[in-house]
Design an enzyme around this catalytic site. Structure first.
Site, PDB file in Angstrom:
ATOM      1  N   ASN A 254      49.581  27.868  48.115  1.00 57.09           N
ATOM      2  CA  ASN A 254      47.699  28.248  48.708  1.00 57.09           C
ATOM      3  C   ASN A 254      47.356  29.456  48.404  1.00 57.09           C
ATOM      4  O   ASN A 254      45.879  29.143  49.157  1.00 57.09           O
ATOM      5  CB  ASN A 254      47.896  27.781  50.525  1.00 57.09           C
ATOM      6  CG  ASN A 254      48.203  28.998  51.365  1.00 57.09           C
ATOM      7  OD1 ASN A 254      48.904  29.411  50.558  1.00 57.09           O
ATOM      8  ND2 ASN A 254      48.511  28.696  52.919  1.00 57.09           N
TER       9      ASN A 254
ATOM     10  N   GLU B 297      46.353  35.104  53.936  1.00 53.69           N
ATOM     11  CA  GLU B 297      45.897  33.470  54.044  1.00 53.69           C
ATOM     12  C   GLU B 297      44.891  33.293  53.740  1.00 53.69           C
ATOM     13  O   GLU B 297      43.965  34.076  54.138  1.00 53.69           O
ATOM     14  CB  GLU B 297      46.881  32.764  55.846  1.00 53.69           C
ATOM     15  CG  GLU B 297      47.843  33.322  55.414  1.00 53.69           C
ATOM     16  CD  GLU B 297      49.123  31.676  55.474  1.00 53.69           C
ATOM     17  OE1 GLU B 297      49.021  31.746  54.417  1.00 53.69           O
ATOM     18  OE2 GLU B 297      49.877  31.424  55.431  1.00 53.69           O
TER      19      GLU B 297
ATOM     20  N   HIS C 239      48.040  32.547  48.784  1.00 53.75           N
ATOM     21  CA  HIS C 239      48.088  34.024  49.808  1.00 53.75           C
ATOM     22  C   HIS C 239      49.284  34.840  48.692  1.00 53.75           C
ATOM     23  O   HIS C 239      49.242  34.197  47.992  1.00 53.75           O
ATOM     24  CB  HIS C 239      48.787  33.472  51.106  1.00 53.75           C
ATOM     25  CG  HIS C 239      50.005  32.813  51.263  1.00 53.75           C
ATOM     26  ND1 HIS C 239      50.821  31.699  51.300  1.00 53.75           N
ATOM     27  CD2 HIS C 239      51.488  34.128  50.891  1.00 53.75           C
ATOM     28  CE1 HIS C 239      51.906  31.646  51.266  1.00 53.75           C
ATOM     29  NE2 HIS C 239      52.353  33.015  51.135  1.00 53.75           N
TER      30      HIS C 239
ATOM     31  N   ASP D 212      55.089  42.731  53.665  1.00 52.49           N
ATOM     32  CA  ASP D 212      55.155  42.324  54.764  1.00 52.49           C
ATOM     33  C   ASP D 212      56.252  42.298  55.606  1.00 52.49           C
ATOM     34  O   ASP D 212      57.523  42.462  54.848  1.00 52.49           O
ATOM     35  CB  ASP D 212      54.136  40.845  54.901  1.00 52.49           C
ATOM     36  CG  ASP D 212      54.795  39.762  53.385  1.00 52.49           C
ATOM     37  OD1 ASP D 212      56.113  40.408  52.730  1.00 52.49           O
ATOM     38  OD2 ASP D 212      54.357  39.560  53.191  1.00 52.49           O
TER      39      ASP D 212
HETATM   40  C1  GLP Z   1      55.666  34.297  51.498  1.00 50.32           C
HETATM   41  C2  GLP Z   1      55.674  36.086  50.438  1.00 50.32           C
HETATM   42  C3  GLP Z   1      55.277  36.367  49.764  1.00 50.32           C
HETATM   43  C4  GLP Z   1      55.577  35.221  48.478  1.00 50.32           C
HETATM   44  C5  GLP Z   1      55.581  33.659  49.101  1.00 50.32           C
HETATM   45  C6  GLP Z   1      56.554  32.729  47.777  1.00 50.32           C
HETATM   46  O1  GLP Z   1      54.477  34.353  51.910  1.00 50.32           O
HETATM   47  N1  GLP Z   1      55.152  36.412  52.366  1.00 50.32           N
HETATM   48  O2  GLP Z   1      55.148  36.966  49.632  1.00 50.32           O
HETATM   49  O3  GLP Z   1      54.875  35.355  47.245  1.00 50.32           O
HETATM   50  O4  GLP Z   1      56.516  33.566  50.119  1.00 50.32           O
HETATM   51  O5  GLP Z   1      57.425  32.987  47.908  1.00 50.32           O
HETATM   52  P1  GLP Z   1      58.448  31.891  46.543  1.00 50.32           P
HETATM   53  O6  GLP Z   1      58.966  33.427  45.665  1.00 50.32           O
HETATM   54  O7  GLP Z   1      59.381  31.445  48.121  1.00 50.32           O
HETATM   55  O8  GLP Z   1      57.353  30.969  46.541  1.00 50.32           O
END
Ligand code: GLP
Length: 247
Positions: free
Chosen positions: A136, A143, A138, A67
């Site tokens: 949440n 989402e 995702h 993404d």
């Molecule tokens: C963002 C990214 C996700 C990732 C999430 C969790 O939303 N788009 O791909 O898994 O953050 O991030 P973290 O690893 O910092 O908890």
């Protein structure tokens, strides 16, 4: 679904990196699906270390990222392209032309989502996809929703994700509200999936992902239907599973 629990972040990172390293060794021109966020940083550190030790060769590897924020590109240090360059690509012998991240600054985002989906297909699909998970549930930027999003698409980020991402930006106004993301269908077509999670904030959602109902309200729960998913968590992220499943 295979659930591996590790004692800490380091061990989780090493286990995930081992799977990616094995893939690169077995198929030097493989397609790796990569992720951003704080969770995969340690995994990338191991891959860099093993490249420097002469164990891994990325010269033929291709990558596709999950993404990107709409409106950001590599000139912004908060873009996912910047993150990937700085946390992995700049430190290994990968050809940058073989690394792909959605273009958040494309003039026509709908056309960009189509281009990205076609690109993944033209590469022959993803051999192994790395995933983090949002608090949440995702994955990528899919989402919680009333339906699973199939293909690469534009996403309106939820308030909870915008809040969670705010820690990386100077002010709330700077936090992007939209993103381009692979869909759940795109992710589910990867031949192998590795999801990593650490810390107590991820404990409940890891339980839901593995043992809850399959619902678009917990996008990661779709992974229960994939034939080859490995979830690697640290002790904290395993806590709710341990409490509810008695281990
Ligand atoms: C963002 C990214 C996700 C990732 C999430 C969790 O939303 N788009 O791909 O898994 O953050 O991030 P973290 O690893 O910092 O908890």
């Amino acid at each position: 679904m295979k659930l591996i629990h590790c004692k800490d972040y380091q061990e989780m990172s090493k286990k995930a990196a081992e799977i990616f390293a094995a893939q690169v060794i077995l198929k030097p021109d493989c397609v790796l699906g990569l992720a951003t966020g704080s969770t995969p940083v340690g995994t990338y550190e191991h891959l860099i270390e093993w490249y420097k030790a002469g164990i891994l060769d990325f010269s033929q590897v291709k990558t596709v990222n999950l993404d990107e924020y709409v409106g950001l590109d590599e000139t912004s240090d908060q873009s996912y392209r910047y993150f990937m360059n700085h946390n992995l690509f700049d430190h290994i012998n990968i050809d940058k032309a073989n690394t792909n991240v959605p273009n958040g600054k494309a003039p026509d985002i709908a056309a960009e989502t189509d281009r990205y989906e076609a690109l993944i297909k033209s590469l022959g699909g993803i051999d192994v996809q790395l995933l983090g998970i949002g608090n949440n549930g995702h994955i990528a930027f899919n989402e919680p929703h009333d339906a699973f999003d199939g293909r690469t698409h534009e996403v309106q980020l939820t308030e909870s994700t915008i809040q969670a991402n705010a820690r990386f930006f100077a002010s709330m106004d700077d936090v992007p509200k939209r993103a381009v993301s692979m869909g759940i269908g795109t992710i589910m077509q990867a031949r192998k999936i590795v999801l990593i999670a650490n810390g107590p904030k991820k404990a409940d959602i890891i339980y839901e992902t593995c043992f809850g109902p399959i619902t678009p309200n917990v996008p990661a729960s779709a992974l229960q239907l994939h034939p080859d998913v490995t979830i690697i968590v640290d002790e904290d992220a395993y806590a709710a599973v341990a409490a509810k499943c008695g281990k």
